[in-house]
Design an enzyme around this catalytic site. Structure first.
Site, short mmCIF file in Angstrom:
data_model
loop_
_atom_site.label_atom_id
_atom_site.label_comp_id
_atom_site.label_asym_id
_atom_site.label_seq_id
_atom_site.Cartn_x
_atom_site.Cartn_y
_atom_site.Cartn_z
CB THR A 124 5.54 3.07 -6.25
OG1 THR A 124 5.91 3.92 -5.17
CG2 THR A 124 6.08 1.68 -5.95
CG ASP A 125 7.96 7.65 -4.87
OD1 ASP A 125 7.29 6.73 -4.37
OD2 ASP A 125 7.89 8.83 -4.46
CD GLU A 126 6.24 3.84 -1.05
OE1 GLU A 126 6.51 2.94 -0.26
OE2 GLU A 126 5.19 4.51 -1.01
CE1 TYR A 149 2.76 -0.92 -3.02
CE2 TYR A 149 4.22 0.82 -2.21
CZ TYR A 149 3.29 0.36 -3.13
OH TYR A 149 2.89 1.17 -4.17
CE LYS A 153 3.60 -1.26 -7.62
NZ LYS A 153 2.35 -1.56 -8.39
#
Ligand code: NAD
Ligand code: TYD
Length: 335
Positions: A124-126, A149, A153
């Site tokens: 994810t971009d997060e 979260y 990741k």
């Protein structure tokens, strides 16, 4: 091509399975999913009779079941399985650490043991953290996750990279921006706002509503994953983005207006702790090296998505009861 998909009963995984089976007649898919609150067999009704599709209920942290499936020698494992909602990771990070990190280790070990030729990690971009008003994330940005979260990741991404370097495992990582589209669980911004508005419930907007996300239709994401799965260079990371930035309040107003509801439903509530201000993906590498670019414009995609939730009321009404209600009261009750 035999694909072992993990987490295929969730939002993106189910869209991916349907897309792949409908598009490629030579694709066979085995889907392992734990059926957590986010997993829903109904998402795959259209393919469940297919002789090229098989579902196995199981946990990616369970070595025995993962080894059993890996021993069937799929050509590739595509790992969508994850705990995926930031707000839940704030309430309790435990499941995030277990599935998103330990689960990835189990999958990587199985790839080594059974010589699986390709592993695709859906990230994810997060993992890049938060941007100021200017600029975008490229693949070389440092990993600076801010939520349990995104930290889980990012940890998985590092583990995947380590298995490439240390064990020469054939891995690729995709990092995508915020998805929207059919079958998205109504805890995420867009389906939450659509379904709450349809029920004339409050629309809780965190903070000042000016946080920015880069939106992509789930089908464009699935096509990008297929491209990277087939053509990505081992060991590489590929950003995926919709080149489509909106601040939250504009999205919520757009939904309210499209549904003909009153903006008085919008309620500004206490901000999410550690709330990332802005995400924006630079996906030039994927476009220039592998030829992918998004095809669905946001105005078209959001219209289609709103219609899907209008036409599939029974799907989300069933979900918005039981376990989900408990979570909703815990998270929003005190805001
Ligand atoms: P989701 O929460 O809708 O689905 C996750 C699926 O994984 C569910 O079916 C769930 O039952 C399953 N699962 C959870 N724990 C499991 C376990 N231990 N073993 C087996 N299955 C398990 O998530 P999503 O939105 O479809 O996201 C899929 C992936 O894409 C995730 O890895 C997420 O980090 C990533 N991603 C999501 C977005 C987004 O906007 N939704 C954006 C970028 C990346
Ligand atoms: P979300 O869909 O949870 O995705 P993510 O946090 O992974 O980007 O949230 C998207 C944006 O919408 C994020 O800035 C938080 C905001 N948001 C609200 O303002 N209210 C809500 O009820 C939710 C769920 C999200």
């Amino acid at each position: 091509m035999k694909i072992l998909v993990t987490g295929g009963c969730g939002f993106i995984g189910s869209n991916f399975i349907i897309y792949m089976l409908e598009t490629y007649t030579d694709v066979e898919i085995v889907n392992i999913d734990l059926l957590t609150y986010a997993g829903n067999l109904e998402n795959l009704k259209s393919v469940e009779q297919s002789t090229r599709y098989r579902f196995v209920k199981g946990d990616i942290t369970d070595r025995d079941i993962v080894r059993l499936l890996a021993s069937e020698k799929p050509d590739v494992i595509v790992n969508f399985a994850a705990e995926s909602h930031v707000d839940r990771s704030i309430i309790d990070p435990s499941a995030f650490i277990k599935t998103n990190i330990l689960g990835v280790q189990v999958l990587l070990d199985a790839c080594r043991e059974f010589g699986i030729p390709r592993f695709v990690q859906i990230s994810t971009d997060e993992v890049y953290g938060s941007l100021g008003p200017e600029g975008s994330f490229s693949e070389t940005n440092p990993l600076e996750p801010n939520s349990p979260y995104s930290a889980s990741k990012a940890s998985a991404d590092l583990l995947v990279h380590a298995y490439f370097k240390t064990f020469n495992l054939n891995v690729v990582i995709t990092r995508c921006s915020n998805n929207y589209g059919p079958y998205q669980f109504p805890e995420k911004l867009i389906p939450l706002m659509i379904t709450n508005a349809l029920e004339d419930k409050d629309l809780p907007v965190y903070g000042d509503g000016l946080n920015v996300r880069d939106w992509i239709h789930v089908l464009d994401h699935c096509k990008a994953v297929n491209t990277v799965m087939r053509h990505g260079v081992a060991g590489q990371v590929y950003n995926i983005g919709g080149r489509c930035e909106y601040c939250n309040i504009d999205i919520v107003k757009l939904i309210v207006n499209k549904l003909g509801k009153s903006e008085s439903l919008i309620k500004f509530v206490k901000d999410r702790p550690g709330h990332d201000r802005r995400y924006c993906m630079n996906a030039d590498k994927l476009t220039s090296e592998l030829g992918w670019s998004p095809e669905i414009s946001f105005p078209d995609g959001i219209e289609q998505t709103i219609n899907w939730y209008l036409e599939n009321q029974a799907w989300w009404e069933r979900i918005k009861t039981g376990e989900y209600l408990k979570y909703y009261d815990t998270w929003y009750g005190e805001r």
